[in-house]
Design a protein around this motif. Structure first.
Motif, mmCIF file in Angstrom:
data_model
loop_
_atom_site.group_PDB
_atom_site.id
_atom_site.type_symbol
_atom_site.label_atom_id
_atom_site.label_comp_id
_atom_site.label_asym_id
_atom_site.label_seq_id
_atom_site.Cartn_x
_atom_site.Cartn_y
_atom_site.Cartn_z
ATOM 1 N N ASP A 38 0.836 -1.192 0.000
ATOM 2 C CA ASP A 38 0.000 0.000 0.000
ATOM 3 C C ASP A 38 0.873 1.244 0.000
ATOM 4 O OD1 ASP A 38 -2.407 -1.295 -0.076
ATOM 5 O OD2 ASP A 38 -2.775 -1.197 2.079
ATOM 6 N N GLY A 70 -1.230 -0.697 -3.952
ATOM 7 C CA GLY A 70 -2.585 -0.597 -3.406
ATOM 8 C C GLY A 70 -3.155 0.803 -3.400
ATOM 9 N N THR A 73 -6.730 0.030 -1.742
ATOM 10 C CA THR A 73 -6.626 -0.353 -0.328
ATOM 11 C C THR A 73 -5.848 0.681 0.481
ATOM 12 O OG1 THR A 73 -4.788 -1.774 -1.032
ATOM 13 C CG2 THR A 73 -6.910 -2.841 -0.594
ATOM 14 N N ASP A 78 -4.946 -0.563 6.007
ATOM 15 C CA ASP A 78 -5.163 -1.881 6.605
ATOM 16 C C ASP A 78 -5.040 -1.770 8.121
ATOM 17 O OD1 ASP A 78 -2.379 -1.388 6.393
ATOM 18 O OD2 ASP A 78 -1.980 -3.478 6.829
ATOM 19 N N ASN A 120 -4.553 -1.666 -7.644
ATOM 20 C CA ASN A 120 -5.891 -2.181 -7.337
ATOM 21 C C ASN A 120 -6.963 -1.096 -7.322
ATOM 22 O OD1 ASN A 120 -5.589 -0.979 -4.773
ATOM 23 N ND2 ASN A 120 -5.272 -2.930 -3.722
ATOM 24 N N LEU A 124 -10.981 -1.800 -7.822
ATOM 25 C CA LEU A 124 -11.762 -1.550 -6.606
ATOM 26 C C LEU A 124 -12.604 -0.286 -6.717
ATOM 27 C CD1 LEU A 124 -9.200 -2.470 -3.782
ATOM 28 C CD2 LEU A 124 -11.084 -3.867 -4.662
ATOM 29 N N GLU A 163 -11.555 -0.390 8.338
ATOM 30 C CA GLU A 163 -10.394 -1.282 8.434
ATOM 31 C C GLU A 163 -10.812 -2.738 8.562
ATOM 32 O OE1 GLU A 163 -7.353 -0.145 11.172
ATOM 33 O OE2 GLU A 163 -6.969 1.760 10.157
ATOM 34 N N TYR A 166 -11.000 -4.442 5.249
ATOM 35 C CA TYR A 166 -9.780 -4.483 4.432
ATOM 36 C C TYR A 166 -9.521 -5.885 3.892
ATOM 37 C CZ TYR A 166 -4.928 -3.666 3.028
ATOM 38 O OH TYR A 166 -3.767 -3.560 2.310
ATOM 39 N N LEU A 169 -11.361 -6.549 0.725
ATOM 40 C CA LEU A 169 -10.770 -5.885 -0.443
ATOM 41 C C LEU A 169 -9.520 -6.614 -0.919
ATOM 42 C CD1 LEU A 169 -11.109 -2.108 0.542
ATOM 43 C CD2 LEU A 169 -12.646 -3.507 -0.841
ATOM 44 N N GLN A 170 -8.673 -7.065 0.004
ATOM 45 C CA GLN A 170 -7.474 -7.798 -0.407
ATOM 46 C C GLN A 170 -7.853 -9.130 -1.039
ATOM 47 O OE1 GLN A 170 -4.096 -7.604 2.236
ATOM 48 N NE2 GLN A 170 -3.321 -9.577 1.548
ATOM 49 N N ASP A 173 -8.732 -8.509 -4.549
ATOM 50 C CA ASP A 173 -7.508 -8.373 -5.346
ATOM 51 C C ASP A 173 -7.045 -9.738 -5.855
ATOM 52 O OD1 ASP A 173 -7.453 -5.674 -4.850
ATOM 53 O OD2 ASP A 173 -5.846 -5.769 -3.351
ATOM 54 N N ASN A 195 -5.320 -12.303 5.830
ATOM 55 C CA ASN A 195 -5.809 -11.720 4.587
ATOM 56 C C ASN A 195 -5.591 -12.661 3.405
ATOM 57 O OD1 ASN A 195 -6.573 -9.342 5.873
ATOM 58 N ND2 ASN A 195 -4.615 -8.338 5.488
#
Length: 418
Positions: A38, A70, A73, A78, A120, A124, A163, A166, A169-170, A173, A195
């Motif tokens: 990130d 990221g 993200t 995170d 990403n 996203l 958070e 997160y 979202l990962q 990805d 994650n």
């Protein structure tokens, strides 16, 4: 020896979702593997470098590295292990950091083989809230998410919904890269295990249990005294040469303890097992020569900054050790004396006694200054001065920017000319 066996020998494997399946996959074909970072800052430091060194090993073994910057993200942050929420950055700051990190990655990975850098934010940012909840949120069990170590560690003090999501979202990805970039492995630090497994679980739910996707994490790297690796006395050791000069970078590695140097050679260099074993013998039999440390410094500095930076760092090191600073360039003075005691002085010529006492305060009194000069304890720009009537002219050396004073054998001072 295949890539996984080599990583195991180097002590670089912490957890694997399926060792046998992963081993079979990497032995069958060239496989896509990704690491994400990130853009929380505009430079990586050496702690960030660890997973990317492992990714580079996969590249050299014939596999296809994909680096995820990221931008999406990173705009939300995170959940860290610091028991507090991250401060959200502006999107302008995120974009600036993206560009800086991309340039660093291109330098590390762009020299010997194909690789990809993706952002990403590109996928996203296209998700609507309803799409996120219907297509992905429905597939995640809150109880499972709460049990992930990084989330569980924050429950006592609290964690925002931002958070908390997160890991979803990962996971998205990983699914996106699986579908569009032929990525089957995600690699990360030990703190990313929760994650990563969320991502493999999502892919199996969406694509089927026979989807061949794997997670691999790297152990937390500790020094022999049990403290976390990655910082010097001055703080983080950065890859950006403006934040940590190549000389400072080189010095960080060459000053590593005998108890740590072999571990770092395994992690941070591409030397063979035989080469490292030979250096290990020298640590045991001739530790005073510090050959392992010197090789470590050369290899890592060249990987990050290039061969010329290694030559420059070695030149500065030799000059400071021997006292032959007159051979240094102005740029090398900037690097080598960055953290040494310094004062500002006028560009006007001045008698050496007055200059040492009044202009720089290097000497406490004229009597002491004269005594040190006549005893040969004072060097100006590498030249021993024994004449108390000598005149210092700052314009004579180093483009008129610096005057270097050495008092005694090791005490250096840098005078910056105004």
């Amino acid at each position: 020896m295949n890539i996984l066996e080599d990583l195991k020998w180097r002590g670089a494997i912490n957890q694997e979702t399926d060792h046998d399946g992963l081993n079979e996959l990497v032995n069958q074909k060239s496989v896509g593997i990704y690491v994400g970072i990130d853009p929380t800052g505009d430079s990586m430091h050496i702690g960030h470098l660890i997973p990317f060194m492992i990714l580079k090993r996969f590249q050299l073994a014939g596999h296809h590295p994909v680096i995820v910057i990221g931008g999406g993200t990173g705009s939300i942050g995170d959940p860290s292990g610091k028991k507090s929420e991250r401060v959200l950055q502006t999107m302008d700051q995120v974009r600036h950091n993206q560009d800086a990190l991309t340039a660093q990655m291109e330098k590390l990975f762009g020299q010997d083989g194909k690789f990809e850098i993706v952002n990403n934010y590109d996928w996203l940012s296209k998700l609507s809230l309803l799409d996120f909840l219907r297509d992905y949120g429905k597939l995640f069990n809150v109880n499972t998410m709460l049990n992930k170590e990084i989330v569980a560690s924050r429950l006592e003090v609290g964690i925002s919904f931002t958070e908390f999501t997160y890991q979803i979202l990962q996971s998205i990805d990983f699914l996106h890269l699986y579908r569009h970039n032929d990525v089957q492995i995600q690699l990360g630090g030990a703190d990313q295990w929760g994650n990563i497994t969320s991502g493999t679980d999502l892919i199996h739910r969406v694509e089927g249990q026979d989807a061949k996707v794997f997670g691999l994490t790297i152990p937390l790297l500790l020094k022999s005294d049990g403290t976390k690796f990655g910082k010097s006395e001055g703080g983080n050791v950065w890859l950006d040469p403006e934040k940590t000069s190549p000389y400072e970078f080189y010095q960080f590695w060459i000053n590593q303890d005998d108890n740590d140097v072999i571990k770092y050679l395994k992690y941070f260099t591409f030397l063979s097992q035989d080469e490292i074993a030979e250096l290990e013998k020298k640590v045991q039999t001739q530790p005073e020569k510090r050959e392992a440390q010197r090789k470590l410094a050369e290899e890592v500095t060249e990987f990050v900054h290039g061969k010329e930076a290694v030559k420059q760092a070695e030149h500065i090191t030799t000059a400071l050790f021997s006292g032959n600073v007159a051979d240094l360039t102005t740029a090398e003075i900037e690097q080598g004396f960055k953290n040494m005691p310094s004062v500002e002085v006028s560009s006007e010529p001045l008698n050496i006694v007055q200059w040492l006492v009044d202009a720089t305060k290097i000497e406490k009194s004229r009597r002491q200054a004269r005594e040190d000069i006549t005893n040969g304890a004072i060097r100006i720009n590498g030249e021993r001065i024994e004449d108390v009537d000598y005149e210092i002219n700052p314009a004579n050396k180093f483009d008129g920017k610096f005057v270097i004073v050495r008092r005694g054998k090791k005490k250096y001072f840098l005078a910056r000319v105004k």
